[in-house]
Write a protein that holds these residues in place. Structure first.
Motif, PDB file in Angstrom:
ATOM      1  N   THR A  20       0.839  -1.192   0.000  1.00 29.76           N
ATOM      2  CA  THR A  20       0.000   0.000   0.000  1.00 29.76           C
ATOM      3  C   THR A  20       0.881   1.252   0.000  1.00 29.76           C
ATOM      4  N   ALA A  21       0.244   2.396  -0.073  1.00 27.70           N
ATOM      5  CA  ALA A  21       0.945   3.681  -0.138  1.00 27.70           C
ATOM      6  C   ALA A  21       2.012   3.792   0.946  1.00 27.70           C
ATOM      7  N   GLY A  22       3.173   4.292   0.543  1.00 28.70           N
ATOM      8  CA  GLY A  22       4.280   4.483   1.468  1.00 28.70           C
ATOM      9  C   GLY A  22       5.202   3.294   1.582  1.00 28.70           C
ATOM     10  N   GLU A  23       4.821   2.174   1.006  1.00 23.76           N
ATOM     11  CA  GLU A  23       5.658   0.982   1.083  1.00 23.76           C
ATOM     12  C   GLU A  23       6.564   0.888  -0.143  1.00 23.76           C
ATOM     13  N   THR A  24       7.677   0.204   0.055  1.00 27.60           N
ATOM     14  CA  THR A  24       8.667   0.046  -1.003  1.00 27.60           C
ATOM     15  C   THR A  24       8.776  -1.415  -1.393  1.00 27.60           C
ATOM     16  N   ILE A  25       8.722  -1.650  -2.691  1.00 30.95           N
ATOM     17  CA  ILE A  25       8.972  -2.983  -3.235  1.00 30.95           C
ATOM     18  C   ILE A  25      10.405  -2.971  -3.749  1.00 30.95           C
ATOM     19  N   VAL A  26      11.210  -3.916  -3.298  1.00 27.11           N
ATOM     20  CA  VAL A  26      12.620  -3.982  -3.681  1.00 27.11           C
ATOM     21  C   VAL A  26      12.833  -5.230  -4.533  1.00 27.11           C
ATOM     22  N   LEU A  27      13.276  -5.009  -5.780  1.00 27.64           N
ATOM     23  CA  LEU A  27      13.558  -6.162  -6.651  1.00 27.64           C
ATOM     24  C   LEU A  27      14.807  -6.882  -6.159  1.00 27.64           C
ATOM     25  N   GLN A  28      14.757  -8.210  -6.200  1.00 32.80           N
ATOM     26  CA  GLN A  28      15.893  -9.024  -5.795  1.00 32.80           C
ATOM     27  C   GLN A  28      16.641  -9.587  -6.996  1.00 32.80           C
ATOM     28  N   SER A  29      16.060  -9.424  -8.196  1.00 32.89           N
ATOM     29  CA  SER A  29      16.698  -9.893  -9.429  1.00 32.89           C
ATOM     30  C   SER A  29      16.027  -9.192 -10.609  1.00 32.89           C
ATOM     31  N   ASP A  30      16.579  -9.393 -11.798  1.00 38.15           N
ATOM     32  CA  ASP A  30      15.952  -8.875 -13.010  1.00 38.15           C
ATOM     33  C   ASP A  30      14.606  -9.558 -13.200  1.00 38.15           C
ATOM     34  N   ILE A  31      13.624  -8.799 -13.739  1.00 39.35           N
ATOM     35  CA  ILE A  31      12.317  -9.385 -14.001  1.00 39.35           C
ATOM     36  C   ILE A  31      11.847  -8.993 -15.399  1.00 39.35           C
ATOM     37  N   THR A  32      10.896  -9.767 -15.914  1.00 45.79           N
ATOM     38  CA  THR A  32      10.253  -9.474 -17.190  1.00 45.79           C
ATOM     39  C   THR A  32       8.764  -9.327 -16.947  1.00 45.79           C
ATOM     40  N   ILE A  33       8.185  -8.260 -17.493  1.00 46.52           N
ATOM     41  CA  ILE A  33       6.750  -8.030 -17.374  1.00 46.52           C
ATOM     42  C   ILE A  33       6.131  -8.234 -18.748  1.00 46.52           C
ATOM     43  N   ASP A  34       5.301  -9.279 -18.857  1.00 44.73           N
ATOM     44  CA  ASP A  34       4.637  -9.611 -20.114  1.00 44.73           C
ATOM     45  C   ASP A  34       3.138  -9.310 -20.085  1.00 44.73           C
ATOM     46  N   ASP A  49      19.356  -1.844  -8.468  1.00 41.58           N
ATOM     47  CA  ASP A  49      20.349  -2.091  -9.527  1.00 41.58           C
ATOM     48  C   ASP A  49      19.983  -3.250 -10.443  1.00 41.58           C
ATOM     49  N   ASN A  50      18.727  -3.648 -10.450  1.00 42.20           N
ATOM     50  CA  ASN A  50      18.240  -4.696 -11.343  1.00 42.20           C
ATOM     51  C   ASN A  50      17.514  -4.065 -12.528  1.00 42.20           C
ATOM     52  N   THR A  51      17.011  -4.920 -13.418  1.00 43.81           N
ATOM     53  CA  THR A  51      16.373  -4.482 -14.651  1.00 43.81           C
ATOM     54  C   THR A  51      14.957  -5.027 -14.747  1.00 43.81           C
ATOM     55  N   ILE A  52      14.023  -4.146 -15.141  1.00 41.20           N
ATOM     56  CA  ILE A  52      12.684  -4.574 -15.540  1.00 41.20           C
ATOM     57  C   ILE A  52      12.676  -4.586 -17.058  1.00 41.20           C
ATOM     58  N   ASN A  53      12.406  -5.751 -17.645  1.00 40.22           N
ATOM     59  CA  ASN A  53      12.195  -5.867 -19.084  1.00 40.22           C
ATOM     60  C   ASN A  53      10.696  -5.731 -19.303  1.00 40.22           C
ATOM     61  N   LEU A  54      10.278  -4.599 -19.889  1.00 43.47           N
ATOM     62  CA  LEU A  54       8.867  -4.291 -20.056  1.00 43.47           C
ATOM     63  C   LEU A  54       8.465  -4.621 -21.478  1.00 43.47           C
ATOM     64  N   ASN A  55       7.748  -5.736 -21.647  1.00 42.33           N
ATOM     65  CA  ASN A  55       7.395  -6.242 -22.969  1.00 42.33           C
ATOM     66  C   ASN A  55       5.916  -6.092 -23.291  1.00 42.33           C
ATOM     67  N   VAL A  56       5.253  -5.174 -22.628  1.00 42.30           N
ATOM     68  CA  VAL A  56       3.811  -5.031 -22.830  1.00 42.30           C
ATOM     69  C   VAL A  56       3.436  -3.559 -22.701  1.00 42.30           C
ATOM     70  N   GLU A  57       2.407  -3.166 -23.437  1.00 37.72           N
ATOM     71  CA  GLU A  57       1.943  -1.790 -23.353  1.00 37.72           C
ATOM     72  C   GLU A  57       0.877  -1.647 -22.274  1.00 37.72           C
ATOM     73  N   ASN A  58       0.504  -0.400 -22.039  1.00 41.99           N
ATOM     74  CA  ASN A  58      -0.640  -0.042 -21.203  1.00 41.99           C
ATOM     75  C   ASN A  58      -0.520  -0.388 -19.727  1.00 41.99           C
ATOM     76  N   SER A  59       0.670  -0.345 -19.158  1.00 39.49           N
ATOM     77  CA  SER A  59       0.793  -0.431 -17.709  1.00 39.49           C
ATOM     78  C   SER A  59       0.486   0.955 -17.151  1.00 39.49           C
ATOM     79  N   THR A  60      -0.297   1.025 -16.075  1.00 37.11           N
ATOM     80  CA  THR A  60      -0.746   2.313 -15.555  1.00 37.11           C
ATOM     81  C   THR A  60      -0.143   2.608 -14.187  1.00 37.11           C
TER      82      THR A  60
END
Length: 181
Positions: A20-34, A49-60
Motif C-alpha cells: 500500500t501507499a508508502g511501502e517500497t517494493i525492492v527487486l531481488q533480481s531482473d524481471i520481465t513483465i509480459d 540495480d536490477n532491470t525490468i524488461n517491459l514487454n507489454v503496453e498499457n501499464s498504468t
C-alpha cells in the motif's frame, strides 16, 4: 520481489497486490513483465540495480516512484502501441536514478510515456536512451496539453522519432540535455 516486511513474492504483480501507499517494493533480481500492471498511489519500486524488461503496453501508474536501476522496453511486432507507461490523470510518475533503454531488438511503438490530463513525469538523475529502436512516435505524449515533464540532471537521447519527441506537455529542464537525431 521484496514487499517491505511483508515477505518475498514471485512476481511484481503479487507484491503490488499486497503493498500500500508508502511501502517500497525492492527487486531481488531482473524481471520481465509480459502482462500490463497497475501501480497504485504511493508505491515505491526500488529496482535495487536490477532491470525490468517491459514487454507489454498499457501499464498504468498513479503517484509512483521508480528508482535505482534499469527499464528496458521491448519490441511490439504486432501493432503500434498506445504507451508502454501510462500515468493516470493528475498523478506523478518519478524516475530517480533510472536508465530506460530499448531492447536489443529495438522498439516500435506510438509513445513511451502517455500522460493523461494533469499528469506529470519527473526524471531525476535518469537517462532515457531510445536511439536503438525501429520507430518511436513520441517519447512523451500528453492529453489536452495539460501535463508537465520535468527533467532534472538527466539525459534524453532519441533516434527515429516518427513525430515530435514531446507532444502537448510543458517541458521543464534543469541541468539536463536532450539529443534527438
Amino acid at each position: 520481489v521484496d514487499g517491505n516486511a511483508k515477505g518475498y513474492y514471485k512476481t511484481l504483480q503479487d507484491a503490488l497486490n499486497v503493498c500500500t501507499a508508502g511501502e517500497t517494493i525492492v527487486l531481488q533480481s531482473d524481471i520481465t513483465i509480459d502482462n500490463s500492471i497497475g501501480v497504485a498511489d504511493g508505491i515505491i519500486i526500488d529496482l535495487n540495480d536490477n532491470t525490468i524488461n517491459l514487454n507489454v503496453e498499457n501499464s498504468t501508474f498513479g503517484d509512483v516512484t521508480i528508482k535505482n536501476g534499469n527499464i528496458v522496453i521491448g519490441k511490439d511486432d504486432v501493432h503500434v502501441c498506445d504507451g508502454y507507461t501510462q500515468v493516470n490523470a493528475g498523478k506523478t510518475l518519478k524516475l530517480e536514478g533510472v536508465t530506460l533503454t530499448s531492447s536489443s531488438e529495438g522498439y516500435k511503438g506510438y509513445t513511451i510515456f502517455h500522460l493523461y490530463k494533469g499528469a506529470n513525469l519527473v526524471l531525476n538523475d535518469s537517462t532515457i536512451d531510445v536511439a536503438n529502436n525501429e520507430y518511436v512516435g513520441s517519447i512523451v505524449y500528453a492529453d489536452n496539453g495539460e501535463a508537465t515533464t520535468t527533467v532534472n540532471n538527466s539525459s534524453i537521447i532519441g533516434e527515429n522519432i516518427g513525430g515530435a519527441a514531446f507532444v502537448h506537455t510543458t517541458l521543464v529542464f534543469n541541468n539536463s540535455n536532450v539529443e534527438l537525431v
